[in-house]
Write a protein that holds these residues in place. Structure first.
Motif, PDB file in Angstrom:
ATOM      1  N   SER A  12      37.575  33.034  43.096  1.00 26.35           N
ATOM      2  CA  SER A  12      37.976  33.770  41.888  1.00 26.35           C
ATOM      3  C   SER A  12      37.308  33.183  40.657  1.00 26.35           C
ATOM      4  O   SER A  12      36.853  33.912  39.768  1.00 26.35           O
ATOM      5  CB  SER A  12      39.494  33.737  41.734  1.00 26.35           C
ATOM      6  N   ASN A  13      37.224  31.861  40.587  1.00 24.87           N
ATOM      7  CA  ASN A  13      36.568  31.219  39.445  1.00 24.87           C
ATOM      8  C   ASN A  13      35.078  31.536  39.435  1.00 24.87           C
ATOM      9  O   ASN A  13      34.492  31.808  38.390  1.00 24.87           O
ATOM     10  CB  ASN A  13      36.784  29.708  39.490  1.00 24.87           C
ATOM     11  N   GLU A  14      34.470  31.525  40.625  1.00 23.17           N
ATOM     12  CA  GLU A  14      33.053  31.876  40.731  1.00 23.17           C
ATOM     13  C   GLU A  14      32.841  33.334  40.315  1.00 23.17           C
ATOM     14  O   GLU A  14      31.874  33.670  39.631  1.00 23.17           O
ATOM     15  CB  GLU A  14      32.577  31.665  42.174  1.00 23.17           C
ATOM     16  N   LEU A  15      33.759  34.191  40.722  1.00 26.77           N
ATOM     17  CA  LEU A  15      33.689  35.606  40.357  1.00 26.77           C
ATOM     18  C   LEU A  15      33.743  35.783  38.847  1.00 26.77           C
ATOM     19  O   LEU A  15      32.946  36.527  38.260  1.00 26.77           O
ATOM     20  CB  LEU A  15      34.847  36.352  41.019  1.00 26.77           C
ATOM     21  N   LEU A  16      34.662  35.074  38.182  1.00 23.96           N
ATOM     22  CA  LEU A  16      34.776  35.177  36.728  1.00 23.96           C
ATOM     23  C   LEU A  16      33.519  34.643  36.044  1.00 23.96           C
ATOM     24  O   LEU A  16      33.048  35.215  35.057  1.00 23.96           O
ATOM     25  CB  LEU A  16      36.005  34.410  36.236  1.00 23.96           C
ATOM     26  N   GLN A  34      28.363  46.527  41.857  1.00 26.67           N
ATOM     27  CA  GLN A  34      27.330  46.056  42.777  1.00 26.67           C
ATOM     28  C   GLN A  34      26.567  44.878  42.186  1.00 26.67           C
ATOM     29  O   GLN A  34      26.195  43.938  42.910  1.00 26.67           O
ATOM     30  CB  GLN A  34      26.355  47.194  43.101  1.00 26.67           C
ATOM     31  N   ASP A  35      26.324  44.910  40.866  1.00 27.85           N
ATOM     32  CA  ASP A  35      25.645  43.772  40.216  1.00 27.85           C
ATOM     33  C   ASP A  35      26.432  42.480  40.427  1.00 27.85           C
ATOM     34  O   ASP A  35      25.851  41.418  40.683  1.00 27.85           O
ATOM     35  CB  ASP A  35      25.512  44.031  38.709  1.00 27.85           C
ATOM     36  N   ILE A  36      27.741  42.573  40.285  1.00 28.31           N
ATOM     37  CA  ILE A  36      28.595  41.385  40.436  1.00 28.31           C
ATOM     38  C   ILE A  36      28.556  40.894  41.882  1.00 28.31           C
ATOM     39  O   ILE A  36      28.434  39.696  42.142  1.00 28.31           O
ATOM     40  CB  ILE A  36      30.034  41.701  40.000  1.00 28.31           C
ATOM     41  N   ALA A  37      28.645  41.830  42.836  1.00 28.50           N
ATOM     42  CA  ALA A  37      28.589  41.455  44.249  1.00 28.50           C
ATOM     43  C   ALA A  37      27.253  40.783  44.575  1.00 28.50           C
ATOM     44  O   ALA A  37      27.212  39.754  45.270  1.00 28.50           O
ATOM     45  CB  ALA A  37      28.790  42.696  45.124  1.00 28.50           C
ATOM     46  N   ALA A  39      25.268  39.162  42.511  1.00 22.54           N
ATOM     47  CA  ALA A  39      25.209  37.842  41.882  1.00 22.54           C
ATOM     48  C   ALA A  39      25.974  36.802  42.693  1.00 22.54           C
ATOM     49  O   ALA A  39      25.594  35.621  42.738  1.00 22.54           O
ATOM     50  CB  ALA A  39      25.769  37.914  40.465  1.00 22.54           C
ATOM     51  N   MET A  40      27.052  37.240  43.360  1.00 23.11           N
ATOM     52  CA  MET A  40      27.848  36.323  44.160  1.00 23.11           C
ATOM     53  C   MET A  40      27.307  36.166  45.574  1.00 23.11           C
ATOM     54  O   MET A  40      27.752  35.291  46.327  1.00 23.11           O
ATOM     55  CB  MET A  40      29.292  36.810  44.224  1.00 23.11           C
ATOM     56  N   GLY A  41      26.367  37.034  45.951  1.00 22.49           N
ATOM     57  CA  GLY A  41      25.802  36.959  47.294  1.00 22.49           C
ATOM     58  C   GLY A  41      26.733  37.494  48.364  1.00 22.49           C
ATOM     59  O   GLY A  41      26.702  37.026  49.517  1.00 22.49           O
ATOM     60  N   ILE A  42      27.563  38.481  47.995  1.00 20.89           N
ATOM     61  CA  ILE A  42      28.473  39.089  48.954  1.00 20.89           C
ATOM     62  C   ILE A  42      28.318  40.607  48.879  1.00 20.89           C
ATOM     63  O   ILE A  42      27.673  41.133  47.960  1.00 20.89           O
ATOM     64  CB  ILE A  42      29.949  38.707  48.693  1.00 20.89           C
ATOM     65  N   SER A  43      28.906  41.288  49.827  1.00 23.56           N
ATOM     66  CA  SER A  43      28.831  42.744  49.821  1.00 23.56           C
ATOM     67  C   SER A  43      29.852  43.322  48.850  1.00 23.56           C
ATOM     68  O   SER A  43      30.832  42.667  48.491  1.00 23.56           O
ATOM     69  CB  SER A  43      29.103  43.299  51.227  1.00 23.56           C
ATOM     70  N   ARG A  44      29.607  44.566  48.452  1.00 24.00           N
ATOM     71  CA  ARG A  44      30.563  45.226  47.554  1.00 24.00           C
ATOM     72  C   ARG A  44      31.946  45.367  48.191  1.00 24.00           C
ATOM     73  O   ARG A  44      32.953  45.094  47.532  1.00 24.00           O
ATOM     74  CB  ARG A  44      30.000  46.581  47.131  1.00 24.00           C
ATOM     75  N   PRO A  45      32.044  45.769  49.475  1.00 22.37           N
ATOM     76  CA  PRO A  45      33.375  45.833  50.098  1.00 22.37           C
ATOM     77  C   PRO A  45      34.091  44.483  50.095  1.00 22.37           C
ATOM     78  O   PRO A  45      35.313  44.422  49.924  1.00 22.37           O
ATOM     79  CB  PRO A  45      33.079  46.304  51.525  1.00 22.37           C
ATOM     80  N   LEU A  47      33.851  42.238  47.835  1.00 20.65           N
ATOM     81  CA  LEU A  47      34.315  41.978  46.464  1.00 20.65           C
ATOM     82  C   LEU A  47      35.686  42.608  46.226  1.00 20.65           C
ATOM     83  O   LEU A  47      36.514  42.054  45.491  1.00 20.65           O
ATOM     84  CB  LEU A  47      33.295  42.532  45.471  1.00 20.65           C
ATOM     85  N   TYR A  48      35.947  43.735  46.882  1.00 25.18           N
ATOM     86  CA  TYR A  48      37.240  44.401  46.723  1.00 25.18           C
ATOM     87  C   TYR A  48      38.394  43.568  47.302  1.00 25.18           C
ATOM     88  O   TYR A  48      39.554  43.859  47.038  1.00 25.18           O
ATOM     89  CB  TYR A  48      37.221  45.773  47.388  1.00 25.18           C
ATOM     90  N   HIS A  49      38.059  42.557  48.064  1.00 22.88           N
ATOM     91  CA  HIS A  49      39.100  41.663  48.584  1.00 22.88           C
ATOM     92  C   HIS A  49      39.732  40.853  47.458  1.00 22.88           C
ATOM     93  O   HIS A  49      40.874  40.407  47.573  1.00 22.88           O
ATOM     94  CB  HIS A  49      38.491  40.722  49.630  1.00 22.88           C
ATOM     95  N   TYR A  50      38.980  40.687  46.358  1.00 19.43           N
ATOM     96  CA  TYR A  50      39.442  39.851  45.250  1.00 19.43           C
ATOM     97  C   TYR A  50      39.875  40.657  44.032  1.00 19.43           C
ATOM     98  O   TYR A  50      40.826  40.277  43.341  1.00 19.43           O
ATOM     99  CB  TYR A  50      38.332  38.865  44.852  1.00 19.43           C
ATOM    100  N   VAL A  51      39.178  41.738  43.743  1.00 21.04           N
ATOM    101  CA  VAL A  51      39.513  42.569  42.570  1.00 21.04           C
ATOM    102  C   VAL A  51      39.321  44.036  42.910  1.00 21.04           C
ATOM    103  O   VAL A  51      38.564  44.389  43.817  1.00 21.04           O
ATOM    104  CB  VAL A  51      38.639  42.207  41.341  1.00 21.04           C
ATOM    105  N   SER A  52      40.001  44.892  42.150  1.00 17.60           N
ATOM    106  CA  SER A  52      39.927  46.335  42.420  1.00 17.60           C
ATOM    107  C   SER A  52      38.862  47.038  41.599  1.00 17.60           C
ATOM    108  O   SER A  52      38.303  48.048  42.022  1.00 17.60           O
ATOM    109  CB  SER A  52      41.286  46.991  42.137  1.00 17.60           C
ATOM    110  N   ASN A  53      38.584  46.501  40.392  1.00 19.77           N
ATOM    111  CA  ASN A  53      37.624  47.163  39.506  1.00 19.77           C
ATOM    112  C   ASN A  53      37.177  46.191  38.412  1.00 19.77           C
ATOM    113  O   ASN A  53      37.675  45.065  38.312  1.00 19.77           O
ATOM    114  CB  ASN A  53      38.235  48.423  38.886  1.00 19.77           C
ATOM    115  N   LYS A  54      36.222  46.666  37.599  1.00 16.31           N
ATOM    116  CA  LYS A  54      35.693  45.823  36.516  1.00 16.31           C
ATOM    117  C   LYS A  54      36.747  45.506  35.469  1.00 16.31           C
ATOM    118  O   LYS A  54      36.752  44.410  34.887  1.00 16.31           O
ATOM    119  CB  LYS A  54      34.510  46.515  35.825  1.00 16.31           C
ATOM    120  N   GLU A  55      37.628  46.449  35.197  1.00 21.54           N
ATOM    121  CA  GLU A  55      38.647  46.220  34.169  1.00 21.54           C
ATOM    122  C   GLU A  55      39.546  45.047  34.536  1.00 21.54           C
ATOM    123  O   GLU A  55      39.966  44.280  33.669  1.00 21.54           O
ATOM    124  CB  GLU A  55      39.488  47.485  33.959  1.00 21.54           C
ATOM    125  N   GLU A  56      39.831  44.911  35.800  1.00 17.23           N
ATOM    126  CA  GLU A  56      40.660  43.794  36.258  1.00 17.23           C
ATOM    127  C   GLU A  56      39.961  42.469  35.983  1.00 17.23           C
ATOM    128  O   GLU A  56      40.590  41.492  35.579  1.00 17.23           O
ATOM    129  CB  GLU A  56      40.944  43.952  37.754  1.00 17.23           C
TER     130      GLU A  56
END
Length: 234
Positions: A12-16, A34-37, A39-45, A47-56
Motif C-alpha cells: 500500500s505504501n509503495e502504491l501511494l 494502468q499507468d499505476i499498475a 509503475a508497480m510492475g503488476i497487472s491491472r487486475p 491492482l484492484y486487490h488493493y484499491v477500487s479506483n483512482k479516487e480512493e
C-alpha cells in the motif's frame, strides 16, 4: 496473518508512492489505473486487490499528507512541559522534516488541487483550515505568554506554513543534506524573527506588557533629554 498485514502495508505504501509520483508529474486526470499498475510492475487486475479506483488512492494521499500535519500540531499542543514558543518551534521543525521526506506526495497534492473530486476537495480544504487554525493557536499562546513579538498571528502562521510547504518543491537530499539539518536552518530563521530577546520576555497578562511599555517610554525620555542637553550645549 501478521505477515500478510505487514506485506499489505508495504504494498500500500509503495502504491501511494508510485501514484504520488505519477500524479505529480503527469497530473491526476492524465494518469490511468494502468499507468499505476505498470509503475508497480503488476497487472491491472492485481491492482484492484488493493484499491477500487483512482479516487480512493487520491483520498488516501490527501489523508496521508495533511492529516499527518494535523497530528503533528495536535501532539505538539499537548506537550505542556514545553514553553509556548518551544511548542511552535517543535511543530514547525516536525512539519518541515515531514515535508522534506514526502516531497512527491506533497507536490502531487498541490498540483492536483484543481482536479480534486468534490468530496476529496472538501476533505482537503477542511484539513488545511485545521492546520492553519492549530498553528495560529500555538502562535497566539506564545504571544500571550510574552515569548513572541505581538504580530498578527494568522499572518505569522501562513508565513511559517509557506516556508515549510515550499520545502517540498526545492528540497533535494543530495544537494541540501539531511532533512533535520534543513529544518534547523529554517526554524532558526523563523524563530529569530518572532522571539523576544531574553531581556524583553514578558510574564502573561496586561500589567507586564504595561510595565515593559513604561520602561520603553522611560528609555525614550532619557534619550531625548540627552539629545536636548547636547543641542543646548552646542
Amino acid at each position: 496473518m501478521a505477515r500478510e498485514r505487514s506485506r499489505k502495508r508495504l504494498v500500500s505504501n509503495e502504491l501511494l508512492e508510485h501514484s504520488a509520483r505519477l500524479f505529480a508529474s503527469q497530473g491526476y486526470a492524465n494518469t490511468s489505473f494502468q499507468d499505476i499498475a505498470d509503475a508497480m510492475g503488476i497487472s491491472r487486475p492485481a491492482l484492484y486487490h488493493y484499491v477500487s479506483n483512482k479516487e480512493e488512492i487520491l483520498a488516501a494521499l490527501v489523508r496521508d499528507v495533511l492529516e499527518r500535519v494535523v497530528e503533528i500540531l495536535e501532539e505538539t499542543r499537548a506537550q505542556e512541559q514545553l514553553a509556548e514558543d518551544a511548542r511552535v518551534e517543535e511543530a514547525l521543525r516536525r512539519i518541515i522534516v515531514n515535508n522534506a521526506r514526502n516531497t512527491a506526495r506533497f507536490r502531487l497534492l498541490d498540483r492536483s488541487e484543481p482536479d480534486l473530486p468534490p468530496e476529496i476537495a472538501e476533505m482537503h480544504h477542511h484539513a488545511r483550515r485545521q492546520v492553519l487554525e492549530l498553528l495560529t493557536g500555538l502562535i497566539e499562546d506564545a504571544m500571550r505568554a510574552g515569548r513572541f513579538r505581538p504580530l498578527p498571528a494568522r499572518t505569522v502562521a501562513l508565513g511559517m506554513l509557506g516556508m515549510a510547504n515550499w520545502v517540498a518543491w526545492w528540497y533535494r537530499g543530495t544537494a541540501d543534506g539531511d532533512p533535520d539539518a534543513v529544518a534547523d536552518v529554517l526554524v532558526d530563521l523563523a524563530m529569530t524573527g518572532m522571539r523576544r530577546e531574553d531581556d524583553r520576555q514578558l510574564q502573561p497578562g496586561p500589567w507586564a506588557a504595561l510595565a515593559l511599555l513604561k520602561e520603553d517610554i522611560a528609555h525614550l525620555e532619557s534619550a531625548l533629554a540627552v539629545h536636548d542637553d547636547r543641542h543646548a550645549d552646542g
